[in-house]
Design a protein around this motif. Structure first.
Motif, PDB file in Angstrom:
ATOM      1  N   GLU A   1      -0.825   4.827   0.222  1.00  0.00           N
ATOM      2  CA  GLU A   1      -1.490   5.744   1.165  1.00  0.00           C
ATOM      3  C   GLU A   1      -2.542   5.041   2.009  1.00  0.00           C
TER       4      GLU A   1
ATOM      5  N   GLY B   1      -9.739   2.679  -6.375  1.00  0.00           N
ATOM      6  CA  GLY B   1      -8.952   3.120  -5.219  1.00  0.00           C
ATOM      7  C   GLY B   1      -9.477   4.400  -4.607  1.00  0.00           C
ATOM      8  N   ALA B   2      -8.565   5.226  -4.164  1.00  0.00           N
ATOM      9  CA  ALA B   2      -8.933   6.494  -3.527  1.00  0.00           C
ATOM     10  C   ALA B   2      -7.902   7.545  -3.890  1.00  0.00           C
TER      11      ALA B   2
ATOM     12  N   GLY C   1       1.831   2.952 -12.851  1.00  0.00           N
ATOM     13  CA  GLY C   1       1.771   1.763 -13.699  1.00  0.00           C
ATOM     14  C   GLY C   1       2.362   0.501 -13.093  1.00  0.00           C
TER      15      GLY C   1
ATOM     16  N   THR D   1      -7.542   3.331 -12.181  1.00  0.00           N
ATOM     17  CA  THR D   1      -8.063   2.797 -13.447  1.00  0.00           C
ATOM     18  C   THR D   1      -9.378   2.051 -13.202  1.00  0.00           C
TER      19      THR D   1
ATOM     20  N   TYR E   1      -0.934  13.880   0.038  1.00  0.00           N
ATOM     21  CA  TYR E   1       0.134  13.936  -0.957  1.00  0.00           C
ATOM     22  C   TYR E   1       0.996  15.173  -0.734  1.00  0.00           C
TER      23      TYR E   1
ATOM     24  N   SER F   1      -1.576  -2.100  -4.880  1.00  0.00           N
ATOM     25  CA  SER F   1      -2.150  -0.973  -5.620  1.00  0.00           C
ATOM     26  C   SER F   1      -1.208  -0.612  -6.760  1.00  0.00           C
ATOM     27  N   ILE F   2      -1.728   0.228  -7.647  1.00  0.00           N
ATOM     28  CA  ILE F   2      -0.934   0.671  -8.795  1.00  0.00           C
ATOM     29  C   ILE F   2      -0.463   2.101  -8.561  1.00  0.00           C
ATOM     30  N   HIS F   3       0.826   2.284  -8.657  1.00  0.00           N
ATOM     31  CA  HIS F   3       1.419   3.626  -8.623  1.00  0.00           C
ATOM     32  C   HIS F   3       2.334   3.735  -9.837  1.00  0.00           C
TER      33      HIS F   3
ATOM     34  N   GLN G   1      -5.047   2.680   1.100  1.00  0.00           N
ATOM     35  CA  GLN G   1      -6.331   2.182   0.597  1.00  0.00           C
ATOM     36  C   GLN G   1      -6.326   0.656   0.461  1.00  0.00           C
ATOM     37  N   THR G   2      -5.230   0.104  -0.026  1.00  0.00           N
ATOM     38  CA  THR G   2      -5.160  -1.363  -0.179  1.00  0.00           C
ATOM     39  C   THR G   2      -5.129  -2.034   1.193  1.00  0.00           C
TER      40      THR G   2
ATOM     41  N   GLN H   1       3.458  -2.576  -5.971  1.00  0.00           N
ATOM     42  CA  GLN H   1       4.542  -2.401  -4.997  1.00  0.00           C
ATOM     43  C   GLN H   1       5.621  -3.478  -5.218  1.00  0.00           C
TER      44      GLN H   1
ATOM     45  N   THR I   1       0.835  -1.208   0.000  1.00  0.00           N
ATOM     46  CA  THR I   1       0.000   0.000   0.000  1.00  0.00           C
ATOM     47  C   THR I   1       0.865   1.252   0.000  1.00  0.00           C
TER      48      THR I   1
ATOM     49  N   SER J   1      -6.730   0.377  -7.878  1.00  0.00           N
ATOM     50  CA  SER J   1      -6.180   1.391  -8.793  1.00  0.00           C
ATOM     51  C   SER J   1      -7.218   2.445  -9.138  1.00  0.00           C
TER      52      SER J   1
HETATM   53  C1  LIG Z   1       1.684   8.877  -7.274  1.00  0.00           C
HETATM   54  C2  LIG Z   1       0.520   8.025  -7.691  1.00  0.00           C
HETATM   55  C3  LIG Z   1       0.559   7.368  -8.898  1.00  0.00           C
HETATM   56  C4  LIG Z   1      -0.530   6.595  -9.315  1.00  0.00           C
HETATM   57  N1  LIG Z   1      -0.473   5.955 -10.515  1.00  0.00           N
HETATM   58  C5  LIG Z   1      -1.534   5.221 -10.923  1.00  0.00           C
HETATM   59  C6  LIG Z   1      -1.492   4.552 -12.177  1.00  0.00           C
HETATM   60  O1  LIG Z   1      -0.505   4.579 -12.914  1.00  0.00           O
HETATM   61  N2  LIG Z   1      -2.594   3.857 -12.563  1.00  0.00           N
HETATM   62  C7  LIG Z   1      -3.717   3.787 -11.766  1.00  0.00           C
HETATM   63  O2  LIG Z   1      -4.690   3.158 -12.165  1.00  0.00           O
HETATM   64  N3  LIG Z   1      -3.771   4.385 -10.566  1.00  0.00           N
HETATM   65  C8  LIG Z   1      -2.707   5.107 -10.124  1.00  0.00           C
HETATM   66  N4  LIG Z   1      -2.749   5.734  -8.914  1.00  0.00           N
HETATM   67  C9  LIG Z   1      -3.962   5.610  -8.080  1.00  0.00           C
HETATM   68  C10 LIG Z   1      -3.779   4.605  -6.934  1.00  0.00           C
HETATM   69  O3  LIG Z   1      -3.730   3.290  -7.423  1.00  0.00           O
HETATM   70  C11 LIG Z   1      -4.925   4.776  -5.952  1.00  0.00           C
HETATM   71  O4  LIG Z   1      -4.793   6.048  -5.363  1.00  0.00           O
HETATM   72  C12 LIG Z   1      -4.984   3.712  -4.877  1.00  0.00           C
HETATM   73  O5  LIG Z   1      -6.092   3.966  -4.019  1.00  0.00           O
HETATM   74  C13 LIG Z   1      -3.720   3.660  -4.066  1.00  0.00           C
HETATM   75  O6  LIG Z   1      -3.852   2.667  -3.074  1.00  0.00           O
HETATM   76  P1  LIG Z   1      -2.847   2.613  -1.847  1.00  0.00           P
HETATM   77  O7  LIG Z   1      -3.159   3.783  -0.962  1.00  0.00           O
HETATM   78  O8  LIG Z   1      -3.076   1.317  -1.207  1.00  0.00           O
HETATM   79  O9  LIG Z   1      -1.470   2.700  -2.446  1.00  0.00           O
HETATM   80  C14 LIG Z   1      -1.677   6.495  -8.485  1.00  0.00           C
HETATM   81  C15 LIG Z   1      -1.703   7.159  -7.249  1.00  0.00           C
HETATM   82  C16 LIG Z   1      -0.616   7.934  -6.856  1.00  0.00           C
HETATM   83  C17 LIG Z   1      -0.677   8.635  -5.536  1.00  0.00           C
END
Ligand SMILES: Cc1cc2nc3c(=O)[nH]c(=O)nc-3n(C[C@H](O)[C@H](O)[C@H](O)COP(=O)(O)O)c2cc1C
Length: 195
Positions: A12, A127-128, A62, A92, A134, A58-60, A14-15, A65, A10, A90
């Motif tokens: 932030e 996601g969120a 593309g 997406t 941020y 989650s996706i960050h 959400q996952t 983790q 994760t 994500s």
């Molecule tokens: C810096 C950043 C990059 C991200 N890049 C993508 C991405 O490439 N594709 C996508 O579908 N979501 C992207 N997201 C959205 C995250 O997948 C979404 O915010 C998710 O809730 C994050 O879950 P987490 O808090 O568990 O990491 C991105 C979010 C951030 C903050």
């Protein structure tokens, strides 16, 4: 009772929230569920001690983790020998169009290709956006992405897209699948009679 391990990555949180809700559903069904952050796993984590394993990321930018990828690669043989599921969170999957669905599926395919792990069940969840958490550049970047891909969304406030009914349905489906594979009646169903 079945013992299930839920490993997640994760950024932030959400996952982590999704993993916790999945674990709750599994426990409500009478099973034993343990959540572990792939970025900070206990030193004595023994994946083979669990009957089934769920992995979430989650996706960050593309990618999933790195810690999740490392976990799956190191546990691949153990995962292959028991029922498993993968869930992906994500932005997406927050969108309701074919292009987004194809993109979310591509993220999963890349993960499967890279790790060689083939989960039995897959869940894709929206996601969120947590602008308030941020830093300056991440906030700017995410606002630009949202403006382009989801123009209907207000880019000024934190927003959660996760459909919790979908998360709960996924957890119940995985539980039913694992129970079927292991030939176990859910403990919560013990003694239940229909009137
Ligand atoms: C810096 C950043 C990059 C991200 N890049 C993508 C991405 O490439 N594709 C996508 O579908 N979501 C992207 N997201 C959205 C995250 O997948 C979404 O915010 C998710 O809730 C994050 O879950 P987490 O808090 O568990 O990491 C991105 C979010 C951030 C903050």
């Amino acid at each position: 009772m079945i013992s299930l391990l839920v490993v997640y990555g994760t950024g932030e949180g959400q996952t982590e929230k999704v993993a916790s809700r999945i674990a709750e559903v599994l426990r409500e069904r009478g099973h034993d569920a343990t959540t572990v952050n792939a970025g900070d796993p206990p030193a004595d984590l023994d994946v083979s001690a669990y009957d089934a394993v769920l992995v979430g990321a989650s996706i960050h930018a593309g990618k999933h983790q790195e810690a999740v990828r490392t976990f799956v690669e190191s546990a691949r043989d153990t995962l292959a020998a028991r029922p498993t599921a993968f869930f992906q969170v994500s932005l997406t999957s927050s969108r309701d169009d074919e292009e987004a669905a194809a993109q979310a599926a591509t993220y999963v395919e890349e993960f499967v290709d890279a790790t060689g792990w083939h989960p039995d069940r897959i869940g894709l969840f929206g996601g969120a956006l947590r602008y308030s958490e941020y830093g300056f550049f991440k906030r700017l970047l995410m606002r630009q992405i949202v403006k382009k891909t989801m123009p209907e969304v207000d880019g000024s406030e934190d927003v959660e897209f996760t459909d919790w009914d979908e998360v709960e349905a996924f957890a119940a489906d995985v539980a039913a699948f694992v129970e079927g594979r292991l030939g176990v009646v859910p403990p919560s169903a013990d003694g239940v009679t229909e009137s």
